[in-house]
Every structure is written in C-alpha cells, then in structure tokens.
Design a protein around this motif. Structure first.
Motif, PDB file in Angstrom:
ATOM      1  N   GLU A 103      -9.086   3.176 -10.083  1.00  0.00           N
ATOM      2  CA  GLU A 103      -8.854   4.679 -10.095  1.00  0.00           C
ATOM      3  C   GLU A 103      -7.757   4.576 -11.002  1.00  0.00           C
ATOM      4  O   GLU A 103      -8.140   5.711 -12.186  1.00  0.00           O
ATOM      5  CB  GLU A 103      -8.655   4.151  -8.555  1.00  0.00           C
TER       6      GLU A 103
ATOM      7  N   LEU B  91      -7.304  -3.405  -2.258  1.00  0.00           N
ATOM      8  CA  LEU B  91      -6.685  -2.228  -3.088  1.00  0.00           C
ATOM      9  C   LEU B  91      -5.887  -2.408  -4.000  1.00  0.00           C
ATOM     10  O   LEU B  91      -5.809  -1.941  -4.919  1.00  0.00           O
ATOM     11  CB  LEU B  91      -5.288  -2.556  -1.825  1.00  0.00           C
TER      12      LEU B  91
ATOM     13  N   GLU C 189      -5.060   5.565 -11.696  1.00  0.00           N
ATOM     14  CA  GLU C 189      -3.673   6.672 -11.236  1.00  0.00           C
ATOM     15  C   GLU C 189      -2.241   5.657 -11.036  1.00  0.00           C
ATOM     16  O   GLU C 189      -1.396   6.125 -12.467  1.00  0.00           O
ATOM     17  CB  GLU C 189      -4.229   7.008 -10.331  1.00  0.00           C
ATOM     18  N   VAL C 190      -2.147   5.498 -10.089  1.00  0.00           N
ATOM     19  CA  VAL C 190      -0.699   5.214 -10.005  1.00  0.00           C
ATOM     20  C   VAL C 190      -0.724   3.212 -11.330  1.00  0.00           C
ATOM     21  O   VAL C 190      -0.074   2.719 -11.925  1.00  0.00           O
ATOM     22  CB  VAL C 190      -0.629   4.090  -8.907  1.00  0.00           C
TER      23      VAL C 190
ATOM     24  N   GLU D 185      -8.680  -2.094  -6.038  1.00  0.00           N
ATOM     25  CA  GLU D 185      -8.943   0.417  -6.094  1.00  0.00           C
ATOM     26  C   GLU D 185      -8.024   0.925  -7.082  1.00  0.00           C
ATOM     27  O   GLU D 185      -8.623   1.885  -7.935  1.00  0.00           O
ATOM     28  CB  GLU D 185      -9.181   0.748  -4.675  1.00  0.00           C
ATOM     29  N   ALA D 186      -6.763   0.117  -7.035  1.00  0.00           N
ATOM     30  CA  ALA D 186      -5.671   0.977  -7.386  1.00  0.00           C
ATOM     31  C   ALA D 186      -6.227   0.559  -9.582  1.00  0.00           C
ATOM     32  O   ALA D 186      -6.135   1.950 -10.499  1.00  0.00           O
ATOM     33  CB  ALA D 186      -4.332   0.545  -7.517  1.00  0.00           C
TER      34      ALA D 186
ATOM     35  N   GLU E  64       0.541  -1.509  -0.050  1.00  0.00           N
ATOM     36  CA  GLU E  64      -0.141   0.196   0.065  1.00  0.00           C
ATOM     37  C   GLU E  64       0.915   1.285   0.249  1.00  0.00           C
ATOM     38  O   GLU E  64      -0.057   2.201  -0.458  1.00  0.00           O
ATOM     39  CB  GLU E  64      -0.815  -0.049   1.207  1.00  0.00           C
TER      40      GLU E  64
ATOM     41  N   PRO F 270       6.133   6.426  -4.888  1.00  0.00           N
ATOM     42  CA  PRO F 270       5.360   5.365  -5.949  1.00  0.00           C
ATOM     43  C   PRO F 270       5.912   4.398  -7.076  1.00  0.00           C
ATOM     44  O   PRO F 270       6.844   4.970  -7.575  1.00  0.00           O
ATOM     45  CB  PRO F 270       4.377   6.393  -6.941  1.00  0.00           C
TER      46      PRO F 270
ATOM     47  N   LEU G 298       2.026   1.713  -3.071  1.00  0.00           N
ATOM     48  CA  LEU G 298       1.018   1.798  -4.237  1.00  0.00           C
ATOM     49  C   LEU G 298       0.322   3.784  -4.311  1.00  0.00           C
ATOM     50  O   LEU G 298       0.314   4.604  -5.191  1.00  0.00           O
ATOM     51  CB  LEU G 298      -0.189   1.306  -3.555  1.00  0.00           C
ATOM     52  N   GLU G 299       0.745   4.126  -2.263  1.00  0.00           N
ATOM     53  CA  GLU G 299       0.466   5.251  -2.833  1.00  0.00           C
ATOM     54  C   GLU G 299       1.423   6.362  -2.883  1.00  0.00           C
ATOM     55  O   GLU G 299       1.417   7.394  -2.448  1.00  0.00           O
ATOM     56  CB  GLU G 299      -0.573   5.659  -1.203  1.00  0.00           C
TER      57      GLU G 299
ATOM     58  N   ASN H 196       3.650   6.907  -0.304  1.00  0.00           N
ATOM     59  CA  ASN H 196       3.295   7.054   1.894  1.00  0.00           C
ATOM     60  C   ASN H 196       4.798   6.536   2.285  1.00  0.00           C
ATOM     61  O   ASN H 196       4.719   5.040   2.325  1.00  0.00           O
ATOM     62  CB  ASN H 196       1.993   6.188   1.922  1.00  0.00           C
TER      63      ASN H 196
END
Length: 891
Positions: free
Chosen positions: A442, A435, A444-445, A438-439, A402, A412, A405-406, A408
């Motif tokens: 979305e 997760l 994005e990543v 969702e990725a 995660e 990334p 992915l984000e 954080n």
C-alpha cells in the motif's frame, strides 16, 4: 563448582543473617538421635508426636530440627501442605551453619523462585542457591544454579556459565541437568547447536528414566514418552511413545491418563483419547480438564458439546488454570460454540492476565482495540499488548506491531511496526508477515516496496494464510505486482476461496466477469459470486448484479432482469430502455417507466436523461415539456453528458421551451468537452449555419472535426458536404473525399449517395471513379436512400455512364417515387406525358396519375412503369428531367 566468580546481588537486610556465617550448634550423637527418632515417628504415622518432639528440639536451638519441620509442611507429611510454614522453618534452619544448611537453602530457594507460600523473589532465590552450591549440596544445587543463569533469574543470564554448572551436575547423573543440556544443544536450543551432543545427553537422561519407569515410576514413563515425541529430544518413535504412555495410563495415574488421552486424541483415536481424558479429569487432573473442555469446543475432530465443554473448562478455571480461563474466556467472547457472554469472557481473561499469562494479555489487547466489543480502550489495550510482548507472546507482538502500523492506540511508527512484525513473523505468526506485505504494497505507513511486499505475502500465503493469498491474487489482478507465471492470480484466489475466503470469491467473480488475466467466463463469475453471496460477503450481491448486467448487455434479457431485481441501478436503467425501445423484449412503456424511475430514485443519471426524453417526446407518457426539462436538468446535475447535450440543444434552439442560447451553448460545450461527439456535431452545425448563434466558420470546423475524429459519421458527412460545395468554406476535393469516405464507410447512406455521385461523374474536383461510384450509390439505394435510388434509376435508363438497364431503372425510380422523392416523381410524370404526346399538358394531372398508380397494387404499378419506360419518348423525358436538376443538391 567454584562460585567465587559469580555475581552477588544485595538482598534485603531482613535476610542478612541467612548469609553471615554464625556459630554452628553444639550437637552430639544423642541430639542427632533424638531428631532421627522424631522423623521416624512422623514416617510411621505418629505425626503429632513427631512434630512436638521436633519443636522441642528446635526451641533448644538445634537448626536441623527446623529443617525437618520445614520438610513436614513442605511435603505435607501427615499434615496439609503449608508452604508458608515450610518457608518459615527453612529460614530458621539456615540462621546458623550446620550440615543441613545447604539443603535447607536449596529448598527455600525453590519456594522464593516460584513464589510458593512466599512473595516471589528471584534475587533472594539466587543467593540461596549460591549458598547451597558453596555448601557442597551437590547436583541438585548446581542444576538449579544452571537454571537461574540460563534464564536470567535473579542475575543477568549467562548461558556459558549455566552450561558449566549443568555439566558438573550431569557428572553426578542429575536428571534435570542432563535434560537441560540435551535441550541446550538441540536444533532449536538456547546454546550452541550440536545434535550429537544433544542426543548423547538425552540418551543418558533416558537411561535413568527407563530404570525408574521399569521400577513403576509413572512420572518417568510419561517423561520417557515425551522424549520420543515428534518434537522430543530423541529421534521420534511413535511406538515407544505410545508404549510408555499406555503403561503409565494403566497405572491409573491421572497425569498419565491425561498425557495418554492427549496423545490418542492427537493421533486420531478420538474415542479412546476422550475416555482417558475424562477419567483423568474426573480424578481431578486439571490439565485433563483443560484438554477435555477444549476438545469439546470442537477441536481435534470432536463433535462440539457446549454444556460439557463449559463444565470442564469452568472446573479447571476455578482451580486456577490460566489455560482454562483463557480458553473459556475466548469461547464466551466469540460466541460460536458457547452462548456469547462478553463480560464473563473478559473477566476470565483478566484473571489470567493478572498472572501475566501471555495469551490472555494478547487476547485482551485485541479486545480493547476492537470497536465491535464496545467502546475501545486504546491505552489499556496497548499496555496489555506490551506486557504480552514482554511475556513472550508472539501473537501480542504481532498485534502491537499492527497497532504501530495503523496508529491504533499509539502514534504511527513505521520503524517500530516493522521491528515488531518481523519479530512476530520469525516466531511463526504468519499474519505478521502478511501485515508487513500489505504495508509495503500500500505504501502509506511504509515506503512502497513491491518486491518486499510480494516476498512477504508469498511467505504468508505458502504458510496457509488465506487473506495473504487473496491480497496477493488481487495485487496480480489489479497491480502493482505482475504474475511470474500465467494463472498465478486465479490459482491463489481459488485456493483462498475454496478455504472459505468470501472476498477471494468476490474477486474471482470480478476477474471472470472482466476477463482480467483469465478468459472471460460469465458463468464462472456467477458461480463464485453466488458462493460469496451465500458466505455473506457485503459486496457479493452488487458484484453479482453486475455480472447479470454484463450478460444482459450480450442480449440475455432474463439476466438483465435479475440484475435489476438485485438492485443494480445501471441494470434498472438498461432494462427500462430495453422495454422503451423493444430491445430483447416487447415494448412496454409502463415497465420502461417503472424501471427508469427506480433507477432514477437510486441516483442514476442516465435514467433521468431517458425519462426526460420520454416526456419531451411523449413516448409512452403524455407529452410534458416541464417534466422532461426537469428530468434532463436532474441528469445534468448528476453529470450525464448526454443530458447536457439534449438540454443544451433544446435551450439553444428554443424547442418546447423559450430559447436560452447562452445556457444552451454552455451545456453543449460541457458535453463536448467530456467527449460527447453528438454535442460537438450540434455545436459545429449551429456555428456553421449561424442558427441561434453568430456564424463562426472556424469554430464550426473545429467542433465538427473534433466530432468526426471521435468517429461521428454525421459530423464527417457535414464536413465532407461543406468542403464539396465550397459555400461556407473554400472548396477542397481532398478533404471532401476524406470525410465523405469516412462517413460512407460507417454506413451513412447520405454520404454514400453524395460521394458515389461525385465519383460517378467526377464533379467538384473529385477524380472520376465509375466503379467505386456505382458501388457506393448501390449501397445507398439498397439501404433505402431515395435520392440514390432516383439518381441510379435515371442513369440505368439514360445509359450515360454505364449500360442501359430499363428494368433496373424502372424499379429504382419506382422505389424513390414510392418514398415521395420529388425528382423521381416528376421524371416519371413527364415520361407519362411525353409517351402520350402531351408535352404541354398540365403536369399536376400527370402527378395525380402517378399517385394513383403507386397507391395501387405494387406489382401492377411496377409493371406499368416498366411498360411506360419502353417508350423512347418517355426515356428521353426522364433524361431531360434529370438534366434540369442539380446533381449535387438533389435529394
């Protein structure tokens, strides 16, 4: 077993004389007898004498004496266990070859493998085990060599070679080897799956345990019970498992009590399970303390008891239990059952992390990434998660995925994120699948991939992840996923909502309000949003206010009030306008201004526009052009197209304020461009007539057509009249009829009257259609249009197009005259004069008579008109009056 093919990693030079051969001690039978006598003294309780004898023999160089001394301290025979001294004596025992060298090497290997009394050294442990195997120590050494090769301890893992060593030890009926082989061949084993072989080894292992258990060995009873558990190596047999555990518990052995307590607790026998765990814990069993404390936190259906939970977990933690440290640490962090003590919780987790506990590392990684726990420590967090991942925590692996992915705490990295999350998902971390889903959803990543997203989210949802259910349900509601069967989205959201997911409740409420993939049901919307509100979801109140507003739009003024009271600016504005116009409530200008001002304070553009018009018109407030214009300007600044139109018209016409034609035109154009057809109508009329702007027929027609095409019936009326008259544009009967028909169909009485008369008489190039003309004129007259009433009234009296109907004609003329219609009034006045032989008399006198009649009793007045129009001369007068008027321009 031959060891010639085994690796032989180098060890520190300090230990070289353990492996370099040497000279065996010169010992005869008398020397062995002295060692035997010393050991017997220890066994009989004469520990001090026996140790003294062994030390004397050891100082004479007899290595077996060192071995016996090592066992005294290793096993705690009459003395406190001391693994440090044990390791020292085992080391001395193997410096020279002897008959006990293999046994001493094996026991010293265990100490180094486990870090028991010495620094953990798996390589040295491996070399010692190899030496024990070479010395022919037997099944125990071969089984331990199998362990090290299977797990890669001290040497690279070699499962195939490990199996060979286990099989050799199993031929000697070594318990550990039999169990290891049963596990290796099991369904989830580490070698080639072979259930029949696994069960065969497990049965041999069970037979050994059963003999020992029947002889009273409590440990054997507990191990037997584990074989028959749900995940045991033999077929599950709850009765046998219970039988062996209960026999073990009857012995009073703390470990057995703990195991039995856990079993009873898990099976639902809460009271007996807790009693046994408490007995075991009071007897000092650390594992029992762990499970008792955890249960008292509210697990397994036990009523939480914070004081007792803290007591037992603290006791276990103080005795070094990493499990208790982690459980207690998490409880202090969460602050649900125990009072929140974040610092104490982190300290406990740090203690467990120093022992490389995978769960502690995973939890700490999450703690240091979460801003709710104070300033984040990304670098430290990632270090802990990486260590947790390497230690085998799938939870840490998922969190690390995660983070990648984000972005954080790390840059990334979609590739690394996918790798880690897939690994965690395969190990049962459901939220890792979610997760990833969702990725992919979305985009994005990771590159958007709806198919993969749906598969992963479905997988997580089926595993019970309520967040995945909600995400999937919302994706079906709003895209990009499409339901494969009707009602799929709502079923997912309802399941998640019933499980307590407040966001799912909000989405259900929204779906029922909007009628999105479900029949619109505002009652259901209110139900779910109220539940979300009770669950504390941030957006529930706002969503609920929108549902109340939707009910308000259907005429439920009480619902609109609730929406306004909940703080919905649009509902406040709607309620203010309802009070202003008396829609669903009695007009109340004070309440109107109150709610409009509250909406205005919340930034609502429409409220600003309504307040502006209130002050401009003096409706419910003292007329104040300055206030009105300022409110309209505020509404314009907030993007309200209607305010642009209203302010633009005022500035263009110079009404109430000095004219600003250019600014007015600019605002009207902006409003028209945003789709405001009334603004387009105003512009069209201005350019058509040249009012405060240079006349521009083409531009006028463009704006009027734009408004008419958008459905504005008055723009269609203006266009129709223009094409009918042919004054400013070339007369065009077809376009005139097209636009007047569109306006008339929309219910505009003026258009019905104009088009009806044109059809009635076939004027201006429009083909005559008496029936359609009369129908339109009648519609206009019935809606109160005085021109239509007057024209129809004269026609019923004249009888030129359809049959004479004096009563109908009198009634229509009377209605038109009552509204002040000049032609109707004049016609009736002339009829009066003619009927009384006063054709040349003063018409003003006749009109005064007419006013007197109309102002009197309506029924008497109407009868007077009817009586008058029975006179032929009166009817003729009306016909002449009608002939004097233009049929097109009369109003």
């Amino acid at each position: 077993m031959q060891t010639s093919g085994l690796p032989e990693p180098a060890v520190d030079a300090r230990y070289s004389d353990w492996f370099d051969g040497g000279t065996p001690p010169d010992m005869d039978s008398m020397d062995w007898g002295r060692i035997h006598m010393a050991s017997q003294a220890i066994e009989s309780g004469k520990t001090r004498d026996g140790i003294a004898q062994l030390r004397a023999l050891a100082e004479q160089g007899y290595r077996p004496a060192y071995y016996e001394l090592a066992q005294v301290y290793d096993q705690g025979l009459g003395v406190a266990r001391d693994p440090v001294k044990a390791a020292e004596y085992y080391g001395e025992a193997i410096r020279d070859p002897s008959s006990i060298q293999g046994y001493a090497s094996l026991k010293l290997a265990r100490l180094y493998r486990d870090g028991d009394g010495v620094e953990r050294n798996e390589t040295l442990a491996y070399r010692l085990v190899k030496q024990a195997v070479e010395a022919g120590t037997g099944g125990s050494a071969e089984a331990m060599m199998g362990d090290m090769l299977a797990q890669g301890q001290g040497v690279p893992a070699d499962p195939g070679l490990a199996i060979k060593f286990y099989e050799s030890a199993a031929k000697q009926n070594h318990e550990g080897a039999l169990r290891a082989l049963a596990e290796a061949y099991s369904e989830n084993g580490w070698y080639q799956q072979n259930l029949s072989q696994s069960r065969a080894y497990a049965r041999r292992y069970a037979a050994i345990l059963e003999k020992k258990a029947n002889a009273g060995d409590v440990g054997a009873m507990v191990n037997l019970a584990s074989l028959y558990s749900q995940n045991g190596l033999l077929e599950p047999d709850p009765d046998k498992r219970r039988q062996w555990l209960m026999r073990a518990a009857d012995s009073g052995n703390p470990e057995a009590l703990a195991e039995t307590g856990e079993m009873l607790l898990a099976s639902g026998d809460t009271q007996r399970g807790m009693d046994l765990l408490r007995q075991a814990a009071e007897a000092g069993d650390v594992e029992a303390m762990e499970h008792l404390g955890n249960a008292l936190l509210g697990e397994n259906g036990v009523t939480p008891n914070p004081t007792q939970a803290e007591h037992w977990l603290s006791m276990a933690a103080d005795q070094g239990s990493t499990y208790a440290q982690v459980m207690l640490g998490r409880a202090y962090l969460e602050g649900n059952v125990l009072p929140a003590q974040p610092n104490r919780g982190i300290d406990l987790l740090e203690q467990a992390a120093r022992k490389n506990d995978p769960l502690a590392l995973a939890v700490l990684g999450g703690v240091y990434l979460d801003p709710e726990n104070g300033p984040t420590q990304p670098q430290r967090a990632i270090e802990y998660l990486q260590r947790g991942h390497e230690a085998g925590s799938s939870y840490a692996t998922a969190q690390l995925g995660e983070a990648y992915l984000e972005g954080n705490g790390v840059a990334p990295d979609g590739v690394r994120a996918v790798q880690l999350l897939k690994e965690a998902a395969a190990e049962g971390q459901v939220f890792a699948s979610r997760l990833l889903g969702e990725a992919y959803l979305e985009g994005e990543v990771l590159n958007s991939d709806p198919v993969k997203a749906e598969q992963l989210l479905t997988q997580a949802a089926e595993a019970g992840d309520t967040t995945a259910m909600t995400k999937l349900g919302v994706a079906y509601l709003d895209g990009p996923l499409q339901e494969t069967e009707p009602g799929q989205a709502v079923r997912l959201l309802e399941t998640a909502a019933e499980s307590g997911d407040a966001y799912a409740m909000v989405e259900l409420g929204r779906a029922y309000r909007e009628g999105n993939l479900v029949t619109q049901d505002l009652a259901q919307s209110e139900y779910w949003l109220k539940r979300a509100q009770q669950a504390g979801h941030d957006s529930a109140t706002q969503a609920l206010s929108r549902t109340y507003r939707a009910r308000g739009e259907r005429g439920d003024i009480e619902a609109l009030k609730r929406a306004a009271e909940l703080g919905d600016p649009s509902a406040m504005a709607d309620l203010g306008r309802a009070y202003l116009n008396g829609s669903g409530v009695s007009p109340n200008y004070r309440q109107a201004r109150l709610w409009l001002e509250r909406a205005y304070d919340e930034g609502h553009a429409g409220a600003a526009a309504s307040l502006g018009n209130m002050y401009l018109e003096g409706k419910g407030v003292k007329q104040n052009a300055t206030h009105g214009i300022n409110y309209l300007k505020s509404a314009v600044a907030r993007g309200n197209a209607g305010a642009r139109r209203d302010l633009g018209r005022i500035l263009l016409e110079g009404r109430l304020v000095p004219a600003e034609p250019q600014r007015g035109l600019e605002l009207l154009r902006q409003a028209a461009a945003s789709g405001d057809d009334a603004a387009s109508l105003t512009l069209g009329e201005a350019y058509l007539e040249g009012n405060n702007v240079e006349q521009d027929i083409d531009t006028a027609i463009r704006y009027l057509t734009q408004a008419a095409e958008r459905g504005n019936p008055y723009a269609a009326l203006t266009l129709g009249e223009a094409y009918l008259k042919g004054d400013v544009v070339e007369q065009d009967p077809q376009l005139a009829k097209k636009w007047l028909t569109r306006s008339a169909d929309a219910g505009v009485a003026w258009s019905q009257s104009i088009l009806g008369r044109a059809l009635l008489y076939g004027t201006a190039g429009i083909e005559k259609d008496v029936e359609r003309g009369r129908q339109l004129m009648t519609q206009a007259a019935e809606s109160g249009h005085p021109g239509a009433q007057a024209a129809l009234g004269r026609e019923y009296l004249a009888g030129e197009v359809f049959d004479v109907d004096t009563n109908r004609g009198a009634e229509l003329l009377y209605k038109a005259a009552s509204q002040g219609h000049s032609t109707a009034r004049l016609a009736l006045a002339k009829a009066y004069l003619w009927a009384n032989g006063l054709e040349g008399a003063n018409q003003q006198q006749a009109l005064l008579w007419l006013d007197k009649v109309i102002d009197g009793d309506s029924q008497i007045a109407l009868q007077t008109m009817r009586d008058l129009l029975e006179d032929d001369k009166a009817v003729e007068a009306i016909q002449r009056a009608a002939a004097d008027e233009s049929e097109v321009t009369e109003s």
